[in-house]
Design a protein around this motif. Structure first.
Motif, PDB file in Angstrom:
ATOM      1  N   UNK A   1       7.009  10.672  -7.109  1.00 28.80           N
ATOM      2  CA  UNK A   1       7.548  11.348  -5.925  1.00 28.80           C
ATOM      3  C   UNK A   1       6.495  11.719  -4.893  1.00 28.80           C
ATOM      4  N   UNK A   2       5.269  11.229  -5.056  1.00 32.56           N
ATOM      5  CA  UNK A   2       4.206  11.599  -4.129  1.00 32.56           C
ATOM      6  C   UNK A   2       3.991  10.653  -2.972  1.00 32.56           C
ATOM      7  N   UNK A   3       4.666   9.503  -2.980  1.00 33.18           N
ATOM      8  CA  UNK A   3       4.445   8.508  -1.923  1.00 33.18           C
ATOM      9  C   UNK A   3       5.225   8.913  -0.671  1.00 33.18           C
ATOM     10  N   UNK A   4       4.535   8.954   0.453  1.00 38.14           N
ATOM     11  CA  UNK A   4       5.156   9.334   1.727  1.00 38.14           C
ATOM     12  C   UNK A   4       5.161   8.188   2.745  1.00 38.14           C
ATOM     13  N   UNK A   5       4.306   7.180   2.511  1.00 39.41           N
ATOM     14  CA  UNK A   5       4.209   6.072   3.465  1.00 39.41           C
ATOM     15  C   UNK A   5       3.975   4.793   2.667  1.00 39.41           C
ATOM     16  N   UNK A   6       4.573   3.717   3.175  1.00 40.92           N
ATOM     17  CA  UNK A   6       4.456   2.411   2.544  1.00 40.92           C
ATOM     18  C   UNK A   6       4.100   1.399   3.614  1.00 40.92           C
ATOM     19  N   UNK A   7       3.083   0.586   3.335  1.00 41.95           N
ATOM     20  CA  UNK A   7       2.699  -0.493   4.242  1.00 41.95           C
ATOM     21  C   UNK A   7       2.699  -1.787   3.434  1.00 41.95           C
TER      22      UNK A   7
ATOM     23  N   UNK B   1       0.846  -1.186   0.000  1.00 38.76           N
ATOM     24  CA  UNK B   1       0.000   0.000   0.000  1.00 38.76           C
ATOM     25  C   UNK B   1       0.888   1.245   0.000  1.00 38.76           C
ATOM     26  N   UNK B   2       0.730   2.051  -1.023  1.00 37.36           N
ATOM     27  CA  UNK B   2       1.491   3.284  -1.187  1.00 37.36           C
ATOM     28  C   UNK B   2       0.567   4.441  -0.836  1.00 37.36           C
ATOM     29  N   UNK B   3       0.996   5.338   0.038  1.00 37.76           N
ATOM     30  CA  UNK B   3       0.133   6.432   0.487  1.00 37.76           C
ATOM     31  C   UNK B   3       0.850   7.769   0.368  1.00 37.76           C
ATOM     32  N   UNK B   4       0.080   8.784   0.025  1.00 40.44           N
ATOM     33  CA  UNK B   4       0.611  10.138  -0.061  1.00 40.44           C
ATOM     34  C   UNK B   4      -0.517  11.145  -0.064  1.00 40.44           C
ATOM     35  N   UNK B   5      -0.211  12.393   0.298  1.00 43.23           N
ATOM     36  CA  UNK B   5      -1.259  13.413   0.445  1.00 43.23           C
ATOM     37  C   UNK B   5      -1.703  14.074  -0.848  1.00 43.23           C
ATOM     38  N   UNK B   6      -0.917  13.963  -1.904  1.00 43.83           N
ATOM     39  CA  UNK B   6      -1.208  14.697  -3.133  1.00 43.83           C
ATOM     40  C   UNK B   6      -1.135  13.776  -4.343  1.00 43.83           C
TER      41      UNK B   6
ATOM     42  N   UNK C   1      -3.042  10.742 -10.403  1.00 41.25           N
ATOM     43  CA  UNK C   1      -2.749   9.461  -9.747  1.00 41.25           C
ATOM     44  C   UNK C   1      -1.626   9.644  -8.733  1.00 41.25           C
ATOM     45  N   UNK C   2      -1.610   8.775  -7.750  1.00 42.81           N
ATOM     46  CA  UNK C   2      -0.513   8.742  -6.777  1.00 42.81           C
ATOM     47  C   UNK C   2       0.650   7.945  -7.353  1.00 42.81           C
ATOM     48  N   UNK C   3       0.357   6.733  -7.833  1.00 46.44           N
ATOM     49  CA  UNK C   3       1.332   5.886  -8.517  1.00 46.44           C
ATOM     50  C   UNK C   3       0.609   5.208  -9.675  1.00 46.44           C
ATOM     51  N   UNK C   4       1.366   4.811 -10.660  1.00 47.41           N
ATOM     52  CA  UNK C   4       0.817   4.019 -11.751  1.00 47.41           C
ATOM     53  C   UNK C   4       0.613   2.603 -11.225  1.00 47.41           C
ATOM     54  N   UNK C   5      -0.612   2.132 -11.178  1.00 44.91           N
ATOM     55  CA  UNK C   5      -0.917   0.818 -10.613  1.00 44.91           C
ATOM     56  C   UNK C   5      -0.176  -0.287 -11.362  1.00 44.91           C
ATOM     57  N   UNK C   6      -0.110  -0.182 -12.678  1.00 46.65           N
ATOM     58  CA  UNK C   6       0.592  -1.196 -13.459  1.00 46.65           C
ATOM     59  C   UNK C   6       2.060  -1.260 -13.114  1.00 46.65           C
ATOM     60  N   UNK C   7       2.702  -0.089 -13.008  1.00 47.03           N
ATOM     61  CA  UNK C   7       4.131  -0.070 -12.674  1.00 47.03           C
ATOM     62  C   UNK C   7       4.353  -0.524 -11.235  1.00 47.03           C
ATOM     63  N   UNK C   8       3.493  -0.146 -10.322  1.00 43.44           N
ATOM     64  CA  UNK C   8       3.620  -0.594  -8.927  1.00 43.44           C
ATOM     65  C   UNK C   8       3.507  -2.109  -8.849  1.00 43.44           C
TER      66      UNK C   8
END
Length: 127
Positions: free
Chosen positions: A104-110, A37-42, A48-55
């Motif tokens: 560059x928008x991800x600030x937290x990873x779970x 789980x990739x999380x970010x405020x913006x 998009x926060x991240x490209x789902x395919x690339x993630x």
């Protein structure tokens, strides 16, 4: 906060040290369903926060380095008791090393490793 989660799985072999693990002290296999789980405020300019395919690709590549291997023989894990919790941290750290590939928008990873349908462990880290 926005969150994007992708899922894959890995199959490993390992043994665990310590009486608390009972028969799991012997070499055995484990299959984990893995959520990242990739999380970010913006959101970025594309909305998009991240490209789902690339993630999904990056998670698959990270897990590929562990899948179908005996972790007891992995020099990167030498001395580690590869419990579900420890493996969640290993996967999270390896994903964090590649986070620049996702934006560059991800600030937290779970990272959550599902050991079964009733038990799982997670590791959370700030980026």
């Amino acid at each position: 906060m926005f969150t994007v989660t992708v899922r894959d799985h890995m199959m490993i072999a390992h043994s665990l040290r310590g009486e608390v693990f009972g028969p799991a002290q012997r070499l055995h296999g484990a299959t984990y369903v893995v959520d990242a789980a990739f999380a970010g405020p913006e959101l970025g300019p594309d909305g998009i926060l991240v490209d789902i395919g690339r993630a999904t690709e990056v998670l698959h590549e990270v897990l590929g380095a562990l899948t179908y291997r005996n972790l007891d023989d992995d020099p990167d894990l030498a001395g580690a008791n590869t419990s579900t919790e420890v493996l969640a941290r290993v996967v999270a750290d390896r994903l964090a090393d590649r986070i620049a590939e996702l934006g560059d928008g991800v600030r937290r990873l779970v990272v959550t490793l599902h050991e079964s349908h009733v038990a799982w462990a997670s590791y959370e880290r700030q980026l």
